[in-house]
Design an enzyme around this catalytic site. Structure first.
Site, PDB file in Angstrom:
ATOM      1  N   CYS A   1      16.836   5.298  29.596  1.00 26.42           N
ATOM      2  CA  CYS A   1      18.183   5.878  29.680  1.00 26.42           C
ATOM      3  C   CYS A   1      19.255   4.831  29.954  1.00 26.42           C
ATOM      4  CB  CYS A   1      18.227   6.954  30.752  1.00 26.42           C
ATOM      5  SG  CYS A   1      17.101   8.324  30.447  1.00 26.42           S
TER       6      CYS A   1
ATOM      7  N   GLN B   1       9.364  13.193  33.703  1.00 31.40           N
ATOM      8  CA  GLN B   1      10.601  13.063  34.468  1.00 31.40           C
ATOM      9  C   GLN B   1      10.962  14.357  35.199  1.00 31.40           C
ATOM     10  OE1 GLN B   1      13.960  11.118  32.678  1.00 31.40           O
ATOM     11  NE2 GLN B   1      12.683   9.837  31.369  1.00 31.40           N
TER      12      GLN B   1
ATOM     13  N   ARG C   1      30.056  24.116  29.827  1.00 28.94           N
ATOM     14  CA  ARG C   1      29.945  25.583  29.900  1.00 28.94           C
ATOM     15  C   ARG C   1      30.895  26.071  30.992  1.00 28.94           C
ATOM     16  NH1 ARG C   1      24.499  24.058  29.323  1.00 28.94           N
ATOM     17  NH2 ARG C   1      24.110  24.329  31.555  1.00 28.94           N
TER      18      ARG C   1
ATOM     19  N   SER D   1      20.117  17.333  32.780  1.00 26.33           N
ATOM     20  CA  SER D   1      21.008  16.836  31.733  1.00 26.33           C
ATOM     21  C   SER D   1      20.708  17.516  30.404  1.00 26.33           C
ATOM     22  CB  SER D   1      20.857  15.320  31.590  1.00 26.33           C
ATOM     23  OG  SER D   1      19.508  14.976  31.326  1.00 26.33           O
TER      24      SER D   1
ATOM     25  N   HIS E   1      23.623  13.950  27.682  1.00 27.94           N
ATOM     26  CA  HIS E   1      22.929  12.685  27.949  1.00 27.94           C
ATOM     27  C   HIS E   1      22.277  12.168  26.667  1.00 27.94           C
ATOM     28  CE1 HIS E   1      20.620   9.596  29.739  1.00 27.94           C
ATOM     29  NE2 HIS E   1      19.687  10.296  30.347  1.00 27.94           N
TER      30      HIS E   1
ATOM     31  N   CYS F   1      19.318   6.099  36.424  1.00 23.42           N
ATOM     32  CA  CYS F   1      17.860   6.189  36.555  1.00 23.42           C
ATOM     33  C   CYS F   1      17.235   6.124  35.163  1.00 23.42           C
ATOM     34  CB  CYS F   1      17.450   7.472  37.280  1.00 23.42           C
ATOM     35  SG  CYS F   1      17.909   8.988  36.439  1.00 23.42           S
TER      36      CYS F   1
ATOM     37  N   GLY G   1      13.346   6.150  32.712  1.00 20.89           N
ATOM     38  CA  GLY G   1      11.927   6.422  32.599  1.00 20.89           C
ATOM     39  C   GLY G   1      11.099   5.211  33.018  1.00 20.89           C
TER      40      GLY G   1
END
Length: 380
Positions: free
Chosen positions: A89, A149, A208, A235, A336, A366, A368
């Site tokens: 990420c 995750q 939203r 995300s 994301h 953060c 993986g």
């Protein structure tokens, strides 16, 4: 050692999975921000020493060194090279680090950093369908844990004692802040419209409006039967791209460009790969120690909202001011797009710093496998 400065930062709107950007190839989506970067700065692309491009799902539409084909899709000269980076990420945040290092070392003068991810076209986990990514030695070392995750997020919530209601309150805050930012025009300057068959896309698609803890309470847990993590406090799966132009102050003056921010420093760290998402905590500590800047001096913190427990655990451990955390919302509301997210967040943060007159901004992501990037920039 020369400074590295950012003279422009742009991004596409972020689209939802199978949403408004799903029909756009990753190379073409990348080309949108590359062309905008050149147009806004007046830069001759011939001068670009390298395009350092983050991308996580380097299969299918995003294979074959997407950085190189992004530059070609933008119509840039064939002499402009490109390299694709994968630090999960944090890929495009790492791309900025690499661009800054190249400029600060004197080896290069003008570098484009950024990234792309079209998760509608290259689904999460697509790369795992043809093999075993971790290898038997790693699986044995960690007792054959699945390295999930979502399960890591559940473990973080348990370790720090975050209830589902606390996580849903945080997720609702993300949507509320993102909606307010959209309505105020906070994103307008940074977003480059994307032409699609359905028309121009100009706004992030994932917000939203009216999300509350009560509406989120209806959603089922995604990873454990009685868990606290669900689609509403995680995300969003997204499509998007972003790019930043990095050079030295001297080269910027030569080109008639005005720097926006100085790259003050970066750090990367590793942490428990089972919890997986706690890396921003040690990465932040490492960055602050090397920078000499105190946490209280920093006006805004962008901590990627991979899952709601991640920024909340970071807050609990650092003691940071919660009002300075993700003030425009985050990935829970805005999406994301993995390989692009680092550059997307940096673009949002830089604009926010300019709007509010903040000297320092800190971003951490953060990743993986338990790694994390942290970056400190200074407004100039």
């Amino acid at each position: 050692m020369p400074d590295a400065v950012i003279v422009e930062a742009v991004r596409t709107p972020v689209g939802k999975r199978d949403g408004v950007l799903a029909g756009v190839h990753a190379a073409d989506l990348s080309a949108v921000v590359l062309k905008a970067l050149a147009e806004r700065t007046g830069l001759d692309p011939e001068m670009v020493d390298d395009v350092v491009w983050g991308c996580v799902g380097q299969v299918g539409d995003q294979s074959s060194n997407i950085a190189r084909f992004a530059a070609l899709a933008a119509g840039w000269p064939e002499t402009v090279p490109g390299v694709t980076v994968n630090r999960a990420c944090g890929s495009s945040q790492q791309a900025l680090d690499f661009a800054a290092y190249a400029v600060m070392s004197g080896q290069q003068e003008v570098v484009v950093a950024g990234g792309v991810e079209t998760m509608s076209r290259v689904p999460l986990g697509a790369a795992r369908q043809t093999g075993m990514p971790y290898g038997p030695a790693v699986m044995e070392r960690y007792d054959h844990f699945a390295f999930n995750q979502g399960v890591g997020a559940e473990l973080i919530a348990e370790k720090w004692g975050f209830s589902r209601s606390r996580l849903d309150e945080y997720a609702s805050r993300s949507h509320e802040l993102a909606a307010a930012a959209q309505d105020s025009g906070a994103f307008d300057r940074q977003i480059v419209p994307v032409a699609t068959e359905a028309g121009q896309v100009t706004k992030d698609e994932g917000v939203r409006r009216g999300t509350t803890p009560q509406t989120l309470a209806r959603l089922r847990p995604s990873f454990q039967e009685n868990g606290v993590i669900h689609a509403g406090n995680a995300s969003q799966i997204s499509d998007g791209a972003a790019a930043l132009l990095v050079t030295t102050p001297e080269k910027a003056r030569e080109l008639g460009l005005s720097p926006i921010a100085r790259y003050h420093g970066g750090a990367v760290s590793g942490a428990d790969p089972v919890l997986m998402l706690t890396g921003p905590i040690p990465a932040t500590a490492k960055l602050l120690a090397k920078s000499g800047v105190g946490l209280g001096e920093i006006g805004v913190y962008e901590v990627n909202e991979a899952f709601a427990p991640v920024p909340l655990a970071w807050l609990a451990e650092t003691g940071a001011d919660p009002d300075r955390l993700n003030p425009l919302g985050g990935a829970i509301a805005l999406g994301h797009p993995l390989g692009a997210s680092g550059a997307v967040l940096l673009t949002r943060m830089i604009d926010y710093m300019r709007d509010k007159g903040l000297r320092y901004g800190l971003q951490t992501m953060c990743e993986g496998g338990g790694t994390a990037n942290a970056t400190l920039i200074e407004l100039v």
